[in-house]
Design a protein around this motif. Structure first.
Motif, PDB file in Angstrom:
ATOM      1  N   ILE A 297       0.667  -2.783 -32.697  1.00 45.50           N
ATOM      2  CA  ILE A 297       2.030  -2.658 -33.221  1.00 45.50           C
ATOM      3  C   ILE A 297       2.293  -1.228 -33.688  1.00 45.50           C
ATOM      4  O   ILE A 297       3.360  -0.652 -33.430  1.00 45.50           O
ATOM      5  N   ALA A 298       1.311  -0.642 -34.368  1.00 42.48           N
ATOM      6  CA  ALA A 298       1.456   0.743 -34.816  1.00 42.48           C
ATOM      7  C   ALA A 298       1.592   1.679 -33.624  1.00 42.48           C
ATOM      8  O   ALA A 298       2.375   2.640 -33.657  1.00 42.48           O
ATOM      9  N   HIS A 299       0.845   1.394 -32.563  1.00 43.58           N
ATOM     10  CA  HIS A 299       0.917   2.207 -31.349  1.00 43.58           C
ATOM     11  C   HIS A 299       2.313   2.160 -30.749  1.00 43.58           C
ATOM     12  O   HIS A 299       2.866   3.187 -30.325  1.00 43.58           O
ATOM     13  N   GLU A 300       2.899   0.978 -30.724  1.00 44.68           N
ATOM     14  CA  GLU A 300       4.258   0.835 -30.177  1.00 44.68           C
ATOM     15  C   GLU A 300       5.271   1.634 -30.998  1.00 44.68           C
ATOM     16  O   GLU A 300       6.267   2.126 -30.467  1.00 44.68           O
ATOM     17  N   LYS A 301       5.012   1.747 -32.288  1.00 44.81           N
ATOM     18  CA  LYS A 301       5.926   2.474 -33.180  1.00 44.81           C
ATOM     19  C   LYS A 301       5.619   3.967 -33.222  1.00 44.81           C
ATOM     20  O   LYS A 301       6.358   4.736 -33.844  1.00 44.81           O
TER      21      LYS A 301
END
Length: 264
Positions: free
Chosen positions: A68-72
């Motif tokens: 999720i952090a990667h997507e953000k």
């Protein structure tokens, strides 16, 4: 975006590296092993950061937070105790990130065995006594040990042993190592090194079991075994011998010995 696997050191907040601390201070996501990482370290995360204790989480949940952090596009400080290269369950996380094509870097930390030696004021490699340190553990509930790495085999080396995650297996340690080191071999059990309540129990293979039982220590301890521990009767190393010449110093006996120069 990058996931940073950061070694927080053994417990004292000021033993984290400057690099690791700066990353924690700037990453918008901080995932830390709460049972082993001091709160003072993760308190350095930005006020608006997501700070999550991963102790109650399983691997899939941890990786999902990283995804999720990667997507953000948000960097993640993944904070482990000690050094990430030793018993940190880091390799399985890296493997998952490789599959997901999520970049990661590793920031080393002070390992427990080094912090224990420092606190004890001793060197683990003593001239003529032991020049090798073996980091190992014994089989517990988490995972088995390869047969070729059993203590009986490792003990034949006579090296200084730093035995992790094994304080409940002291009877086995005594049984397997006594034939190689002798019953009077020095042993130190280092409990919660670097924490305010750190404790060091000194003994021998013959009596350490009883001493640990009396101290009621059942977890979070490192066991150091070997004749180098606290040794006093040994020869000085050649490194600072006045007669010894090397590339940076001419000894009192004259020119640099080319063969010895190559060793330095």
């Amino acid at each position: 975006m990058t996931v940073y696997f950061i070694g927080a050191g053994p417990g004292a907040p000021d033993l984290i590296t400057v690099r690791g601390l700066k990353l924690i201070q700037r990453c918008p996501v901080c995932l830390f092993a709460g049972s082993l990482v001091p709160e003072a370290i993760v308190a350095e995360a930005p006020k608006e950061a997501i700070v999550k204790d991963t102790a109650p989480m399983h691997l899939d949940e941890i990786i999902e937070d990283m995804r999720i952090a990667h997507e953000k596009g948000e960097d993640v400080a993944r904070v482990h105790s000690g050094d990430p290269s030793i018993y940190g369950a880091v390799a399985e996380q890296m493997r998952r990130l490789q599959v997901l094509k999520i970049p990661y870097e590793v920031v080393p930390g002070v390992p427990a065995f080094a912090a224990a030696a420092a606190a004890l004021g001793t060197e683990l490699t003593i001239p003529g006594i032991a020049q090798t340190i073996i980091l190992t553990r014994t089989a517990m509930k988490s995972s088995s040990m390869p047969e070729r790495e059993n203590l009986d085999t490792l003990g034949k080396s006579g090296a200084t042993l730093a035995i992790h995650l094994s304080v409940r297996n002291i009877p086995q340690i005594e049984r397997d190592l006594t034939p190689h080191y002798g019953a009077d071999c020095p042993v130190v059990v280092a409990y919660r090194v670097g924490w305010p309540d750190q404790m060091f129990i000194r003994g021998t293979l013959a009596n350490i079991r009883q001493k640990v039982r009396e101290a009621k220590i059942t977890r979070t301890a490192l066991i150091l075994v070997g004749p180098a521990i606290g040794a006093q009767n040994f020869e000085d190393s050649r490194l600072y011998d006045a007669d010894f010449s090397h590339i940076l110093r001419i000894g009192s006996k004259g020119e640099v010995d080319k063969a010895k120069e190559q060793e330095v």
